[in-house]
Scaffold this motif. Structure first.
Motif, PDB file in Angstrom:
ATOM      1  N   LEU A  38     -68.173  -5.126 -23.854  1.00 30.19           N
ATOM      2  CA  LEU A  38     -69.582  -4.825 -24.083  1.00 30.19           C
ATOM      3  C   LEU A  38     -70.221  -4.255 -22.822  1.00 30.19           C
ATOM      4  N   SER A  39     -69.931  -4.853 -21.677  1.00 35.00           N
ATOM      5  CA  SER A  39     -70.467  -4.353 -20.407  1.00 35.00           C
ATOM      6  C   SER A  39     -70.018  -2.923 -20.144  1.00 35.00           C
ATOM      7  N   ALA A  40     -68.744  -2.628 -20.410  1.00 39.17           N
ATOM      8  CA  ALA A  40     -68.224  -1.270 -20.210  1.00 39.17           C
ATOM      9  C   ALA A  40     -68.913  -0.279 -21.143  1.00 39.17           C
ATOM     10  N   LEU A  41     -69.124  -0.669 -22.388  1.00 40.99           N
ATOM     11  CA  LEU A  41     -69.796   0.207 -23.349  1.00 40.99           C
ATOM     12  C   LEU A  41     -71.237   0.472 -22.934  1.00 40.99           C
ATOM     13  N   LEU A  42     -71.939  -0.574 -22.516  1.00 44.09           N
ATOM     14  CA  LEU A  42     -73.323  -0.398 -22.073  1.00 44.09           C
ATOM     15  C   LEU A  42     -73.411   0.488 -20.836  1.00 44.09           C
ATOM     16  N   ALA A  43     -72.486   0.328 -19.920  1.00 37.12           N
ATOM     17  CA  ALA A  43     -72.472   1.171 -18.716  1.00 37.12           C
ATOM     18  C   ALA A  43     -72.221   2.628 -19.085  1.00 37.12           C
ATOM     19  N   LYS A  44     -71.319   2.839 -20.016  1.00 34.35           N
ATOM     20  CA  LYS A  44     -70.959   4.202 -20.434  1.00 34.35           C
ATOM     21  C   LYS A  44     -72.124   4.908 -21.129  1.00 34.35           C
ATOM     22  N   THR A  45     -72.948   4.169 -21.842  1.00 35.82           N
ATOM     23  CA  THR A  45     -74.026   4.775 -22.625  1.00 35.82           C
ATOM     24  C   THR A  45     -75.404   4.635 -21.975  1.00 35.82           C
ATOM     25  N   GLU A  47     -77.053   6.025 -19.359  1.00 42.46           N
ATOM     26  CA  GLU A  47     -77.852   7.215 -19.052  1.00 42.46           C
ATOM     27  C   GLU A  47     -78.453   7.835 -20.310  1.00 42.46           C
ATOM     28  N   ALA A  48     -77.640   7.997 -21.331  1.00 46.40           N
ATOM     29  CA  ALA A  48     -78.145   8.576 -22.580  1.00 46.40           C
ATOM     30  C   ALA A  48     -79.195   7.674 -23.215  1.00 46.40           C
ATOM     31  N   LEU A  50     -81.253   5.600 -21.668  1.00 41.35           N
ATOM     32  CA  LEU A  50     -82.494   5.615 -20.887  1.00 41.35           C
ATOM     33  C   LEU A  50     -83.313   6.870 -21.114  1.00 41.35           C
ATOM     34  N   THR A  51     -82.654   7.990 -21.347  1.00 44.34           N
ATOM     35  CA  THR A  51     -83.380   9.250 -21.501  1.00 44.34           C
ATOM     36  C   THR A  51     -83.757   9.540 -22.944  1.00 44.34           C
ATOM     37  N   GLY A  52     -83.083   8.903 -23.893  1.00 45.98           N
ATOM     38  CA  GLY A  52     -83.348   9.189 -25.296  1.00 45.98           C
ATOM     39  C   GLY A  52     -82.829  10.543 -25.731  1.00 45.98           C
ATOM     40  N   LYS A  53     -81.955  11.120 -24.956  1.00 47.95           N
ATOM     41  CA  LYS A  53     -81.447  12.475 -25.208  1.00 47.95           C
ATOM     42  C   LYS A  53     -80.915  12.667 -26.628  1.00 47.95           C
TER      43      LYS A  53
END
Length: 74
Positions: A38-45, A47-48, A50-53
């Motif tokens: 879960l930590s790895a998945l959250l780290a990977k996602t 940036e996206a 936070l920006t709502g891209k």
């Protein structure tokens, strides 16, 4: 199947027996993500997220029908 949500929270459309069987198999074989996964998945996602891209419907009024039609709110 790996996820953070337990099977009762999955919504799936089943238009035929094969799809229904697949949904049952996913529920039967469900294993929650470990804390490190879960930590790895959250780290990977992060940036996206936070920006709502990729979710402009949540972060802008671009797709907000209510924002353009305040009368809908009563």
């Amino acid at each position: 199947m790996r996820s953070t949500c337990p099977p009762p929270w999955f919504i799936t459309g089943c238009s035929d027996q094969k799809t229904l069987d697949q949904a049952f198999e996913a529920a039967r074989t469900f294993k929650p993500l470990t804390q490190s996964e879960l930590s790895a998945l959250l780290a990977k996602t992060r940036e996206a997220a936070l920006t709502g891209k990729y979710e402009t419907f949540k972060t802008t009024s671009q797709a907000d029908g209510t924002g353009r039609n305040p009368q809908w709110m009563g």
